[in-house]
Scaffold this motif. Structure first.
Motif, mmCIF file in Angstrom:
data_model
loop_
_atom_site.group_PDB
_atom_site.id
_atom_site.type_symbol
_atom_site.label_atom_id
_atom_site.label_comp_id
_atom_site.label_asym_id
_atom_site.label_seq_id
_atom_site.Cartn_x
_atom_site.Cartn_y
_atom_site.Cartn_z
ATOM 1 N N SER A 107 0.901 -1.162 -0.015
ATOM 2 C CA SER A 107 0.093 0.008 -0.083
ATOM 3 C C SER A 107 1.018 1.321 0.082
ATOM 4 C CB SER A 107 -0.856 0.001 1.163
ATOM 5 O OG SER A 107 -0.328 0.353 2.480
ATOM 6 N N MET A 108 2.121 1.039 0.530
ATOM 7 C CA MET A 108 3.006 2.261 0.699
ATOM 8 C C MET A 108 3.518 2.466 -0.957
ATOM 9 S SD MET A 108 2.930 3.622 3.416
ATOM 10 C CE MET A 108 1.310 3.128 3.638
ATOM 11 N N ALA A 109 3.698 1.446 -1.520
ATOM 12 C CA ALA A 109 4.241 1.535 -3.046
ATOM 13 C C ALA A 109 3.232 2.125 -3.735
ATOM 14 C CB ALA A 109 4.622 0.107 -3.452
ATOM 15 N N ALA A 110 1.782 1.626 -3.473
ATOM 16 C CA ALA A 110 0.510 2.335 -4.378
ATOM 17 C C ALA A 110 0.222 3.713 -3.963
ATOM 18 C CB ALA A 110 -0.671 1.332 -3.925
ATOM 19 N N ARG A 111 0.552 4.003 -2.761
ATOM 20 C CA ARG A 111 0.416 5.486 -2.334
ATOM 21 C C ARG A 111 1.557 6.461 -3.066
ATOM 22 N NH1 ARG A 111 -1.647 7.855 2.516
ATOM 23 N NH2 ARG A 111 -1.006 9.719 2.858
ATOM 24 N N LEU A 112 2.658 5.729 -3.008
ATOM 25 C CA LEU A 112 3.773 6.422 -3.758
ATOM 26 C C LEU A 112 3.280 6.744 -5.316
ATOM 27 C CD1 LEU A 112 6.873 7.636 -3.372
ATOM 28 C CD2 LEU A 112 7.631 5.281 -3.470
ATOM 29 N N ARG A 113 3.103 5.414 -5.845
ATOM 30 C CA ARG A 113 2.757 5.561 -7.331
ATOM 31 C C ARG A 113 1.582 6.526 -7.476
ATOM 32 N NH1 ARG A 113 3.820 1.514 -11.895
ATOM 33 N NH2 ARG A 113 2.509 2.481 -13.796
ATOM 34 N N HIS A 114 0.433 6.655 -6.734
ATOM 35 C CA HIS A 114 -0.425 7.440 -6.987
ATOM 36 C C HIS A 114 -0.023 8.827 -6.737
ATOM 37 C CE1 HIS A 114 -4.031 9.798 -5.531
ATOM 38 N NE2 HIS A 114 -4.729 8.765 -6.573
ATOM 39 N N GLY A 115 0.853 9.016 -5.998
ATOM 40 C CA GLY A 115 1.255 10.540 -5.747
ATOM 41 C C GLY A 115 2.115 10.799 -7.105
ATOM 42 N N LEU A 116 3.114 10.024 -7.429
ATOM 43 C CA LEU A 116 4.093 10.328 -8.521
ATOM 44 C C LEU A 116 3.061 10.715 -9.703
ATOM 45 C CD1 LEU A 116 6.842 7.625 -7.940
ATOM 46 C CD2 LEU A 116 6.886 10.340 -7.559
ATOM 47 N N ASN A 117 2.176 9.694 -10.056
ATOM 48 C CA ASN A 117 1.144 10.136 -11.199
ATOM 49 C C ASN A 117 0.902 11.501 -11.323
ATOM 50 O OD1 ASN A 117 0.910 7.581 -12.562
ATOM 51 N ND2 ASN A 117 -0.489 6.748 -11.277
ATOM 52 N N ALA A 118 0.747 12.186 -10.089
ATOM 53 C CA ALA A 118 0.120 13.489 -10.188
ATOM 54 C C ALA A 118 1.306 14.628 -10.463
ATOM 55 C CB ALA A 118 -0.611 13.919 -8.743
ATOM 56 N N VAL A 119 2.446 14.371 -10.425
ATOM 57 C CA VAL A 119 3.488 15.139 -10.512
ATOM 58 C C VAL A 119 3.859 15.189 -12.189
ATOM 59 C CG1 VAL A 119 5.823 15.915 -9.916
ATOM 60 C CG2 VAL A 119 4.484 14.294 -8.380
ATOM 61 N N PRO A 120 3.870 16.256 -12.609
ATOM 62 C CA PRO A 120 4.235 16.607 -14.182
ATOM 63 C C PRO A 120 5.801 16.376 -14.374
ATOM 64 C CG PRO A 120 3.171 18.612 -13.101
ATOM 65 C CD PRO A 120 3.485 17.416 -12.029
ATOM 66 N N GLY A 121 6.032 15.583 -15.322
ATOM 67 C CA GLY A 121 7.377 15.324 -15.780
ATOM 68 C C GLY A 121 8.009 13.846 -15.022
ATOM 69 N N VAL A 122 6.930 13.148 -14.288
ATOM 70 C CA VAL A 122 7.307 12.114 -13.522
ATOM 71 C C VAL A 122 6.570 10.950 -14.453
ATOM 72 C CG1 VAL A 122 7.351 10.648 -11.554
ATOM 73 C CG2 VAL A 122 7.855 12.918 -11.544
ATOM 74 N N GLU A 123 7.275 9.726 -14.819
ATOM 75 C CA GLU A 123 6.644 8.943 -15.627
ATOM 76 C C GLU A 123 6.662 7.478 -14.748
ATOM 77 O OE1 GLU A 123 7.039 6.333 -19.809
ATOM 78 O OE2 GLU A 123 8.254 8.014 -19.283
ATOM 79 N N PRO A 124 5.825 6.972 -14.141
ATOM 80 C CA PRO A 124 5.769 5.741 -13.539
ATOM 81 C C PRO A 124 5.971 4.532 -14.788
ATOM 82 C CG PRO A 124 4.165 6.905 -12.461
ATOM 83 C CD PRO A 124 4.265 7.769 -13.447
ATOM 84 N N LEU A 125 6.643 3.559 -14.547
ATOM 85 C CA LEU A 125 7.117 2.455 -15.527
ATOM 86 C C LEU A 125 6.414 1.332 -15.038
ATOM 87 C CD1 LEU A 125 10.599 3.527 -15.960
ATOM 88 C CD2 LEU A 125 8.806 4.055 -17.580
ATOM 89 N N GLY A 126 5.938 0.401 -16.118
ATOM 90 C CA GLY A 126 5.381 -1.010 -15.704
ATOM 91 C C GLY A 126 4.423 -0.877 -14.898
ATOM 92 N N THR A 127 4.157 -2.059 -13.995
ATOM 93 C CA THR A 127 3.185 -2.210 -13.296
ATOM 94 C C THR A 127 3.573 -2.336 -11.835
ATOM 95 O OG1 THR A 127 2.312 -3.946 -14.933
ATOM 96 C CG2 THR A 127 1.371 -3.956 -12.865
#
Lengths: 354, 354, 354, 354
Positions: free
Chosen positions: A270-290
């Motif tokens: 859940s901490m990783a999911a929270r991190l991904r959710h947060g990063l998704n919202a940052v312009p210029g940041v591109e989460p990769l894969g699953t």
């Protein structure tokens, strides 16, 4: 070599976390009084019973001191020296164990295969299991090793695992699962441990406790119990049968009690999911894969990477393409840790875009 | 396999003892907060510093999970695969490690030598170090391994060690010490650890902490620091570099603090001395060999052996000549434990003589 | 290193002899025209057929380039790495192969046993096959290796072999025969090759052609054909599958044609018998043990030894007790060679006694 | 398994050829009289002298029975078990030796690199020699192995070799050359053997005689003579020191006399050139890559391949892309053999195009 600074902002690996308090307590309680050595003690027996319950079948258990040992003892029991181990190119056994598989197997060969999300591509596996079989000039395909969750934080679904397992079994090969983050996969998939292992055809599982809460104890879960005597001899020769095994067993005992192992893993996920959710919202940041489990890959602008490092965040960033960063959470990661990092990424990105 | 009965009267081995309370506390304290993995943490650094102080020289340290691993990693670093390891016939590496030395060394050969009190006879060693040297049809004498204290509880005096070390060095061989009970030897001899190791020519020492108070941590003390990189690679391949190494290090840290390691050993020695003194006074009981450290061999009438076993005492008795019994004390053995056993021997002997 | 002097008076080993003319002819005839590599050629097939006829059963055959390779490939197929090989203390695998068994078996342990005439004492074997079986702290007794004829020139009678084989089989171990001088044993005993091998329980035989007439070819005769695939993979990994195998096969083909292998062996045996008969008549010379095949041990006065060496005779004399000499005949030894040596011994003895 | 049909039209490999008549004669001449065993004979000494002359430096020589043995003994002497061997993806050691390198090196890892004409790409090598050096979690780059001529019949020019050797040396790695077709490269390049080996930095050369005229003898040419003792011990343990070594040496002696080795290679090369020249003229046939030595790859229409096979021609065609065929000539290939094949290709192509 030694770094004595505090590490408040470490996302480099789940192996930087400490241990769960329940586990520390259990070890302290294992202290007093004599006990038979080499795993003949009562705590070791209890761990086996707990794993039999968890996996809903009569497994045997070999307690070892590292995940590397769990992996390579398993491989050694499943392949002859002239065999090959089919695994993903990005797998830990292929990249991060300094040839331990080759050492323990007396020289078997790892055959790296490609595939998305660090999962072996089934079509490539279909070809590989038949490669030069029965030809003495070539190593003999002998065992398939899958990683659950994968090195990129994805999980093999039951269907995906089933496909790989069927190819493996139909070709007469054995199936090993590197479960370095097995708890995370169980937590993510909501399926039983049995469904994700022996019911799908897994012969041996590296259980993977160290990254998820224990101190120094890991285990091989033996579904094909005919392999137990061989595994025991190999473990002894490897210096992997601890005299005071109860101190390893006590860690696993607590880890398996009242679902601690799954709670820890669910939290890390859940901490990783929270991190991904947060990063998704940052312009210029591109989460990769699953990101199914507790590993997250993303692409960051180079100045952002440098700013984060300067701020004291610890993570790997120089091992893949430029700009690709790996962030790993653990049972000990807090929401504040995540939000702290997200804030820093946001600030650095805003600054960097100016 | 699992014995859940209490073991109040166990003299079978010092590996049945638990751990020292100070060590349990230290492990609990190592729990919190993140730390760099694989030995790059502060506690591991502190262990090295303590060992440098104790040995009065710049040693390197490799922390491992078993004494077997300490022994066989050391041997692998000191002999090529075509070498031979000269050791005592009764040594642990020759009898009790299931071929682990052969596995780690990629097939070197142990050459067993005789000698009183499980000490290598110097005359036999003089011959053995020259045996077919430079002859490709024979393994090449490469390393001498001595055990301190020996398998029968005697200690190598500085003179005895010096003699063996001189023969070893003059022949161009390397010197390993299996210090499974090294603390006991230091306590018994009243000489510095330096005098008993590197000053006498020892290249690598298996430090031997597990039997004397730690839980799951042992160490190789590296006097010839040129061997450190090789040892590190070998340890990784062996699955012997723990991710959360600080939990092993914390055990050793406490073990080496305020002389705990020597206090534990001195206590174990004194319990063995008390036992020997008591047995000396029992008619029909014949203590054997020398008891410098915490192992005692004696000859008991067969009915006495059977009575003791029936009373719940645990010890080895069927591995040597009929009637020969091994009794081992530990840091956790109490005076009451000893007196309890002495009383039982006295009673059984009296009964048996009727 | 290189000795270019002629060696007219060499009794050091049967491996100093050349090859039989029939074999040289066969190799020359194998020269012309293409052939499938790696043993798929017609000559290799013919060797297998000849061995099937000679052994009266459907054996498989692995052609290798040395007796060492034949021995250690066989052992590797019969013992796991954690196993032990029970053999005579004086056996070639224990003393003269530089740890090749340990290399090929990935670290199995040779357990040397005593016995007269370099034959394993059955009582010692009975104990050894049960030694710590099923105990992970000890290597597991796995295979018995007997030598036929023995290192001292005696032969195992069918009864003696049967006794050892029964102990081996009853304990669930496998049986290997180092037949370095197997032809000599067959010739000496007048029994069929089948009686002396698989009918007695031998699983794998190192056939032993090199000392008795071939150039560079030896073979494993595989009675337990389930072992053939494993042996083939192991042979390839060992660099022991020759591309132009027909040139090895041609040697064996001629060796097995018209009884050449037995004629050569019978001749070598008779030369040793002539030598022993002659030495018996010399005062001060004491033949030792039994001389069934082509190796003879005797005790000579030291001045006689020195005189013979000075006269250019070549033999081993410094490896056992002072005064003990080994003399080996071969298919190429002539009556004149023997009589020449006998005369020299007689002269030296007469001189020495003055 | 055994094919007894004649093989008049075999282009599958140079290992299907027999031996040169001069070599057969030399072996026949080596028959008579005794000689010291294990390479202490005069013929073995002469081979070393000839190689010293040919390579214009004081090389040592290890005679072995297969090219596989030459390769893997060399690698074992150049890399520790935790090392990696950088080689071309198509190299023989990577594909065709059933894990023999892993066996002999006690578990080192082959790292396959890409590059045109089966030559290692220098840029990829530059990266690979630095990959995770000094990191215990990864195998340590230790040795580079180049193949001369390559698996596709191209030769490394002195410049190309120099580039790879410089990268190797600058990174502190060792350099092995698999000279399975070294004679062909020397013949093709018209440069001295010294220039193509030790002057460029090669430490050990697998000399590669078997494919080019000898029967069962190959050799390691040791430029770094400090490696000789280790190589000798390793060879003995590998069962690669023949008792009657003179029969191997005699083959090499003749092979190296009066330039036979270069004449054989030049002939094989010219037959491949003749074949390529002829194929170039056939419509629908596409020769691939470079044919400097005696291996030729080309693309043929599938019906042509099938017609040729039906006509009794023997060659590999199913190991690469569909339609890709490998044709190998040898010292024994005649102009008629080549022309016969060319005619058949021409006929089949004409038919196929109808």
């Amino acid at each position: 070599m030694t770094d004595t600074r505090p590490l408040p902002r470490v996302f480099s690996s789940d192996n930087t976390a400490g241990t769960s308090p329940e586990i520390a307590d259990a070890v302290a309680r294992a202290v007093t009084g004599p006990a038979l050595p080499y795993g003949a003690d009562a705590v070791t027996g209890r761990v086996r019973d707990r794993l039999r319950e968890i996996f809903e079948t009569d497994v045997d258990v070999l307690i070892v001191s590292t995940g590397t040992a769990a992996n390579v003892l398993s491989l050694a029991a499943l392949t002859p020296p002239w065999g090959s181990v089919l695994c993903h190119r990005d797998s830990h056994i292929n990249n991060d164990e300094c040839g331990a598989p080759e050492f323990y197997t007396a020289g078997a060969k790892l055959v790296p295969l490609d595939g998305r999300d660090a999962k072996i591509d089934p079509d490539l596996l279909r070809t590989a299991v038949r490669h030069k079989t029965g030809d003495v000039h070539s190593v003999e395909p002998s065992v398939v090793s899958v990683t659950q969750a994968t090195e990129t934080g994805a999980v093999l679904t039951p269907d995906e695992l089933g496909t790989l397992a069927t190819i493996t079994r139909d070709a007469g090969l054995r199936l090993h699962m590197d479960g370095a983050r097995f708890a995370g996969a169980v937590a993510a998939l909501g399926r039983t441990p049995a469904d994700l292992t022996w019911r799908a055809g897994v012969d041996l599982l590296s259980f993977g406790a160290t990254k998820n809460g224990t101190m120094t104890a890991d285990a091989i879960v033996v579904f094909d119990r005919a392999l137990t005597p061989e595994l025991s001899f190999r473990a002894k020769r490897a210096g992997q049968i601890a005299a005071k095994n109860r101190f390893h067993a006590a860690q696993l005992d607590a880890y398996l009690t009242d679902g601690l192992w799954l709670r820890n893993a669910a939290h890390a996920n859940s901490m990783a999911a929270r991190l991904r959710h947060g990063l998704n919202a940052v312009p210029g940041v591109e989460p990769l894969g699953t990101t199914d489990a507790n590993i997250l890959f993303c692409r960051l602008p180079q100045p952002v990477i440098e700013k984060l490092l300067a701020d004291g965040f610890v993570f790997y960033h120089d091992r893949w393409e430029p700009g690709v960063v790996r962030l790993v959470t653990s049972f000990a990661t807090t929401e504040d840790d995540v939000d702290d990092l997200l804030r820093a990424v946001g600030d650095a990105t805003a600054t960097g875009s100016r």
